[in-house]
Design a protein around this motif. Structure first.
Motif, PDB file in Angstrom:
ATOM      1  N   THR A 123       0.827  -1.209   0.000  1.00 13.95           N
ATOM      2  CA  THR A 123       0.000   0.000   0.000  1.00 13.95           C
ATOM      3  C   THR A 123       0.862   1.261   0.000  1.00 13.95           C
ATOM      4  O   THR A 123       0.529   2.250  -0.665  1.00 13.95           O
ATOM      5  N   ILE A 124       1.968   1.239   0.738  1.00 17.86           N
ATOM      6  CA  ILE A 124       2.897   2.379   0.713  1.00 17.86           C
ATOM      7  C   ILE A 124       3.407   2.598  -0.705  1.00 17.86           C
ATOM      8  O   ILE A 124       3.513   3.741  -1.176  1.00 17.86           O
ATOM      9  N   ASP A 125       3.709   1.523  -1.423  1.00 18.81           N
ATOM     10  CA  ASP A 125       4.152   1.655  -2.814  1.00 18.81           C
ATOM     11  C   ASP A 125       3.093   2.354  -3.658  1.00 18.81           C
ATOM     12  O   ASP A 125       3.402   3.214  -4.491  1.00 18.81           O
ATOM     13  N   ALA A 126       1.828   1.987  -3.446  1.00 16.34           N
ATOM     14  CA  ALA A 126       0.735   2.582  -4.226  1.00 16.34           C
ATOM     15  C   ALA A 126       0.567   4.062  -3.899  1.00 16.34           C
ATOM     16  O   ALA A 126       0.373   4.890  -4.798  1.00 16.34           O
ATOM     17  N   LYS A 307      10.454   5.859   1.890  1.00 21.37           N
ATOM     18  CA  LYS A 307       9.259   5.785   1.052  1.00 21.37           C
ATOM     19  C   LYS A 307       7.991   6.011   1.881  1.00 21.37           C
ATOM     20  O   LYS A 307       7.040   6.673   1.422  1.00 21.37           O
ATOM     21  N   SER A 308       7.971   5.519   3.120  1.00 26.63           N
ATOM     22  CA  SER A 308       6.815   5.722   3.997  1.00 26.63           C
ATOM     23  C   SER A 308       6.657   7.193   4.363  1.00 26.63           C
ATOM     24  O   SER A 308       5.531   7.702   4.459  1.00 26.63           O
ATOM     25  N   VAL A 309       7.769   7.884   4.582  1.00 26.18           N
ATOM     26  CA  VAL A 309       7.708   9.315   4.907  1.00 26.18           C
ATOM     27  C   VAL A 309       7.121  10.103   3.738  1.00 26.18           C
ATOM     28  O   VAL A 309       6.266  10.980   3.930  1.00 26.18           O
ATOM     29  N   ILE A 310       7.562   9.799   2.531  1.00 31.07           N
ATOM     30  CA  ILE A 310       7.005  10.475   1.357  1.00 31.07           C
ATOM     31  C   ILE A 310       5.522  10.136   1.204  1.00 31.07           C
ATOM     32  O   ILE A 310       4.702  11.005   0.838  1.00 31.07           O
ATOM     33  N   ALA A 311       5.139   8.901   1.497  1.00 27.24           N
ATOM     34  CA  ALA A 311       3.726   8.515   1.438  1.00 27.24           C
ATOM     35  C   ALA A 311       2.915   9.328   2.443  1.00 27.24           C
ATOM     36  O   ALA A 311       1.804   9.786   2.137  1.00 27.24           O
TER      37      ALA A 311
END
Length: 365
Positions: A123-126, A307-311
């Protein structure tokens, strides 16, 4: 109920929390009699999905967000998995909004810890793929609105945004331990952000170790190159503003160094620049209060953390775009502390025209 239910994503999540807490009371005795968690969830049955769907069908924002990433989640979900895109999104929002462990979240949503681990990454990737269209530089009309709004705040002219940095605390990394210890003594990653007056991000850069000075983080970021090469849109000779840690340039104005002999107009310039920058400090606090996982990431995977921070930043912008302006407790949680200036920062990209521009604005204030 649809008329009175809150639109706020995080408020909705905590309403789900109340429902699951009541469910947990009725299932505690069953859990105690179970031999192991693996046996309880070995088939990864989604025990509570009907309750989740019932609650979240009333929240416009979760529906809008799911509509943007549903296809990506469907493509990432294996046919053998019974975890729907809707539930994947809810689990991920809960993980980002709370410091709860993966095991506890799994029990809360009726899946095993391994499933939570897989779900959060997919989901983080999405959500991460939304960043390019959600975190973006303002166009001509929006830029004019931003400049006007910032000017009305403290009278500082031509401000298109403000830049600042904050630390994302992390567990002790497996390699280069010393590089990640910041000046406050804990391990962290650096997050550099540019905000506009609505407290929306227009640029985000994360991943540098916590010991790195803000000026070095800036030099490694893409926006530094963009400013030097004039590849970003700055109408009517506008500019960003930053604290004393950043280098002075034509498109990034910083305070005068106060050695005790500043003139009256330079003192006023510093005050008005600081007043305009306060929205950045508040925005970072809002981000960390809305997504409390950013207060500490207990993961060895630094790429996943970045990547989670950017999400989370993407979700922050998404909520503001959809007028979700409910902030529970927006205390300041940025890097804090007084910015320091050294000789390198004074001379880096500090052109004659940049100093003349700063002097001209100082005399106008």
């Amino acid at each position: 109920m649809s008329q009175t239910a809150p639109r706020n994503l995080i408020s909705a999540l905590f309403l789900v929390n109340e429902i699951f807490d009541s469910d947990d009371e009725s299932t505690d005795s069953d859990d105690e009699s179970t031999d192991s968690e693996n046996e309880l969830y070995q088939d990864e049955e989604e025990l509570n999905e009907p309750s989740i769907l019932t609650v979240f069908q009333y929240y416009d924002l979760s529906d809008l967000l799911l509509g943007k990433i549903n296809i990506k989640l469907q493509n990432q979900t294996r046919p053998t998995s019974r975890c729907s895109p809707n539930k994947m999104l809810l689990i991920t929002l809960w993980i980002l909004a709370t410091p709860e462990s993966y095991r506890s979240v799994g029990c809360r949503f009726g899946v095993c810890k391994t499933t939570v681990f897989k779900v959060i990454r997919r989901t983080i990737d999405a959500i991460y793929e939304m960043a390019s269209t959600t975190i973006k530089w303002p166009g001509a009309t929006e830029a004019q609105n931003i400049i006007s709004a910032n000017s009305s705040t403290a009278g500082f002219p031509g401000v298109l945004g403000a830049i600042d940095g904050t630390h994302i605390p992390i567990r002790t990394p497996q390699h280069s331990l010393g590089a990640y210890i910041n000046r406050k003594g804990f391990h962290s990653l650096q997050l550099q952000v540019v905000f506009q007056y609505k407290m929306k991000f227009t640029d985000c850069y994360v991943g540098q170790p916590g010991s790195m000075h803000d000026a070095r983080v800036f030099r490694h970021s893409e926006i530094c190159t963009d400013l030097q090469n004039s590849t970003l849109f700055f109408p009517e000779n506008s500019h960003l503003i930053g604290d004393a840690a950043y280098p002075l340039s034509d498109r990034l104005l910083t305070p005068y160094r106060d050695t005790g002999n500043l003139t009256r107009y330079r003192v006023r310039y510093n005050f008005k620049l600081s007043s305009t920058r306060m929205s950045v400090e508040r925005a970072i606090g809002i981000l960390k209060c809305r997504f409390r996982r950013l207060r500490f990431f207990d993961s060895p995977d630094l790429a996943f953390i970045s990547k989670s921070v950017i999400a989370a930043c993407t979700l922050h912008n998404f909520c503001i775009d959809e007028n979700d302006l409910h902030f529970e407790n927006s205390e300041e949680l940025s890097s804090g502390g007084a910015a320091t200036i050294n000789s390198e920062n004074n001379i880096y990209n500090s052109t004659v025209t940049a100093r003349a521009k700063r002097d001209r604005i100082a005399r106008l204030l």
